[in-house]
Structures are given as C-alpha cells and as structure tokens.
Design an enzyme around this catalytic site. Structure first.
Site, PDB file in Angstrom:
ATOM      1  N   CYS A  10      31.946   2.451  13.554  1.00 26.38           N
ATOM      2  CA  CYS A  10      32.039   3.878  13.858  1.00 26.38           C
ATOM      3  C   CYS A  10      31.519   4.690  12.658  1.00 26.38           C
ATOM      4  CB  CYS A  10      33.466   4.269  14.201  1.00 26.38           C
ATOM      5  SG  CYS A  10      34.669   3.695  13.000  1.00 26.38           S
ATOM      6  N   CYS A  13      33.009   4.143   9.237  1.00 25.39           N
ATOM      7  CA  CYS A  13      32.661   2.881   8.580  1.00 25.39           C
ATOM      8  C   CYS A  13      31.321   3.031   7.867  1.00 25.39           C
ATOM      9  CB  CYS A  13      32.567   1.751   9.595  1.00 25.39           C
ATOM     10  SG  CYS A  13      33.869   1.784  10.824  1.00 25.39           S
TER      11      CYS A  13
END
Lengths: 76, 318
Positions: A10, A13
């Site tokens: 995501c 991250c």
C-alpha cells in the site's frame, strides 16, 4: 545490514521504503533493503499492523511510517 | 463557533462569484464552501484526538486483551475494541492470522473485523458534525451491535473448516509492544491527521459537491416516494447499491445528508452508509487470502442481513 520493509504494497509501505532509502543514502551505511509483501510472512514475523520496518530480522517499528530520522537512529 | 466558515462562504459565493443569496445556485455554492471548510477543519482536530486515544490500543494489545474472554463477553469486547484499534483494510489479513493463531475463536475475530471498518473515525466525525450527536451515537451503537451479532452467528455456524489450512499452521512470532511517551503519541496523531486528511479530502469535496447539487436541484417528492420510510424495499435496495461503493465511503455522507433533506428515511440512509464501509469488494478480495469462498458468502450474508435489520429498526422507531 539488512533492512526489511513489511507491507502488502500500500501507499504507506512505499513511503516507508522511500524513507529507508533516504536514511541509507544520508548515513552512508551499507545496507540492503528487502520488501516482504506476502501476508503470511508478515504474520509470521508477529506483525499485525503494517507498514513495519525490521533491522537484521528484528522488527523495530510497526503500524506507522517511520521517519527518515528514526530509521537513521536504528541503522547507525 | 462556525461563523468564521459561514463568513468565508458568504465572501466566496456572494462577493467573489457575485451570486445572489436565496437563489438555487447561490445557496448551493454557499453550502459547498461552508461545508467543505468546516468539515476539513473539524476532521483534522478530531482525528488528532482520536489518534491519541488509539495510540493506547495497538492490535497486539487488543489480541492479548481478547484472548482472556469467551462467548458473549468476548464478542462484546471484540466489537468495542474494533472501535478503538487502528485498522486499515490492508492489515486485516495479519490481524486475522494473529487472532486465530493465538486461539481467539473465529466468531470473536469476526466481531472485531466487522465493527472495525463500520465505526471508522472519519465517518464518525462526519456523522457527528453533519447530523449531530443523536444520529452519530445511533450509528456508533448499531455498528457495534452488527459486529456482535455477526460474530455470534458465524461462531454458531461452526465455520472453522472454512479458514485456509495454512492459517492454523502458522506460528506467529511475538513482537514487542512499543512503549510510547507523550511526544510519541502526539507525533503519531500528527502523522495520522496528515495521512488521513491527505487521503480523504478529495472524497469530502466530491461528496459535498454532489450533496450541494442535490440540495439545490433534486426532486424531493420523487425521492421521498422511492426511498422514504413507507417503501419497505428501500433498505434492501440501499444495502445492495452500497456494497460496491467502497472508495467513496466518506463522500457518501454529505450525499446521504442531502438525500435525507429530500425525504429519504434515516434507517435507509444509515444502512447505506454501513454497507459502503463494512462490505466492499476490495475488502473481500483481501479476506479471500485467509478464508474460503463459503465463509466469505456467509460473512456478506450475515453482515448484510444485520445491516438491513438495523435499517428497518431505525425506520420503525424514528
């Protein structure tokens, strides 16, 4: 040194991985950045909230995007 | 308290754009600028304080707490903790594995996983500011109730075999719970405000934009006839329409408010909001990694039916 970024890919991250890259570049520490995106492996590491960052296999900060300064402190 | 936003909206709509107060276009534009500035301001402040509270409940702590409870108490605790534990749908798999692996019953795990997205802090802030504390509290209570009921039903159905086998084989490591001091909590809260507001502001603006248009132009009689309290099928239709609308969960609230102003019933509106947050295609795709299609079907059915039940209850009592 091995820096591990845990997260399913995501936005947070990606941000965390960028911060890690910056921290490595700014400190000049020799380190390899590895991404762990597999949910199973993330769970096995005992992480329940992503993103998380680990140094040499030990999970250090999880559930939020660690800042460049925080990562610098971890790797120096 | 909000006069400053009112003044700003006056300035933009009537002075800058030269629109006339009292006309449809003038009022719509005024409503748009008033609501967007007010909501984004309130969101920032509220997310800050909610995040401070949330910093006390990392998922690891929730897991430890929950492993002490069984049966009804377990479902109630799981559902309540679902409200305060920070959660994003991309973490649902590690949380699911962590809970199940540590021996927390499947139904209790689901009580947590159902409530957590329904009672999301952004939706709650928007409900309290747009609709007031009564409806906000009703939504909060019914979100918790849906989680408790959904988890109890899933537990009663004995679905343990419908979890992917590998989940039971994993032995998750214990990772330390970070000790936070006050400055850490404030940093965490600031980062949350930046992240959440940065992510949702576009949906707030789009939602309020559509809401403003509805305020000015939507045909009230038509909506009241089809989605008012007298149409028994409206709640079911609202839930079915709400399921695929995940990304716009925040944006739907201003739209729903405008629709209610035109006669859409409260229960129908609340069901619609819950369906957009609790049941979404992306969340199901993620859950498919740990549970089999049969349990996904059960999950959608149980939660869907509970939400419809809540909708009818509100339409009946209000």
């Amino acid at each position: 040194m091995k820096i591990t970024i845990y997260g399913p890919g995501c936005k947070n991250c990606v941000n965390l991985a960028d911060n890690a890259k910056k921290a490595v570049a700014e400190t000049g520490v020799e380190a390899e950045i590895v991404k762990v995106e597999d949910m199973k492996e993330i769970a096995v590491a005992g992480i329940m909230s992503t993103p998380a960052i680990g140094i040499d296999g030990e999970v250090k900060i999880k559930g939020r995007v660690a800042t460049v300064d925080e990562i610098k402190e971890l790797i120096v | 308290m909000f006069t400053v936003f009112e003044r700003f909206a006056d300035l933009v709509a009537f002075n800058l754009f030269g629109l006339e107060a009292g006309t449809r276009l003038g009022e719509s534009v005024h409503f748009f600028f008033y609501d967007t500035t007010k909501i984004i301001f309130l969101l920032s402040i509220m997310i800050f304080f909610i995040s401070i509270v949330r910093s006390y409940f990392p998922p690891e702590k929730t897991k430890k707490l929950l492993s002490n409870y069984r049966k009804i108490t377990g479902h109630v605790m799981a559902s309540l903790l679902g409200v305060v534990t920070p959660f994003c749908s991309c973490s649902s798999v590690p949380i699911f594995i962590g809970f199940v692996e540590s021996g927390i019953p499947l139904g209790i795990t689901f009580s947590f996983l159902i409530t957590s997205p329904i009672v999301n802090e952004v939706a709650l802030v928007m409900l309290y500011t747009i609709f007031g504390w009564k409806i906000g509290t009703l939504y909060l209570a019914s979100g918790i109730l849906v989680g408790i009921i959904g988890g109890i039903v899933i537990e009663a159905l004995g679905m343990e075999k419908q979890v992917e086998e590998y989940v039971y084989q994993i032995s998750a490591g214990e990772s330390e719970i970070e000790e936070l001091d006050w400055s850490d909590r404030i940093d965490f809260a600031k980062a949350e405000v930046k992240e959440i507001v940065g992510r949702v502001w576009k949906y707030v603006i789009i939602g309020i934009g559509i809401g403003a248009a509805i305020h000015g132009y939507a045909p009230a009689e038509l909506l009241a006839e089809y989605a008012g309290a007298n149409n028994p099928l409206s709640v079911i239709a609202a839930v079915i329409v709400g399921i695929p609308l995940y990304a716009n969960a925040v944006g739907t609230i201003p739209i729903v408010e405008a629709l209610m102003g035109k006669g859409v019933a409260l229960g129908t509106a609340l069901s619609f909001m819950m369906a957009t947050t609790a049941l979404s295609l992306p969340a199901m795709v993620i859950l498919r990694k740990v549970i089999k299609p049969k349990l996904i079907t059960v999950f959608v059915t149980v939660v869907g039916v509970s939400i419809i039940g809540v909708g009818y209850m509100f339409n009946f009592i209000m």
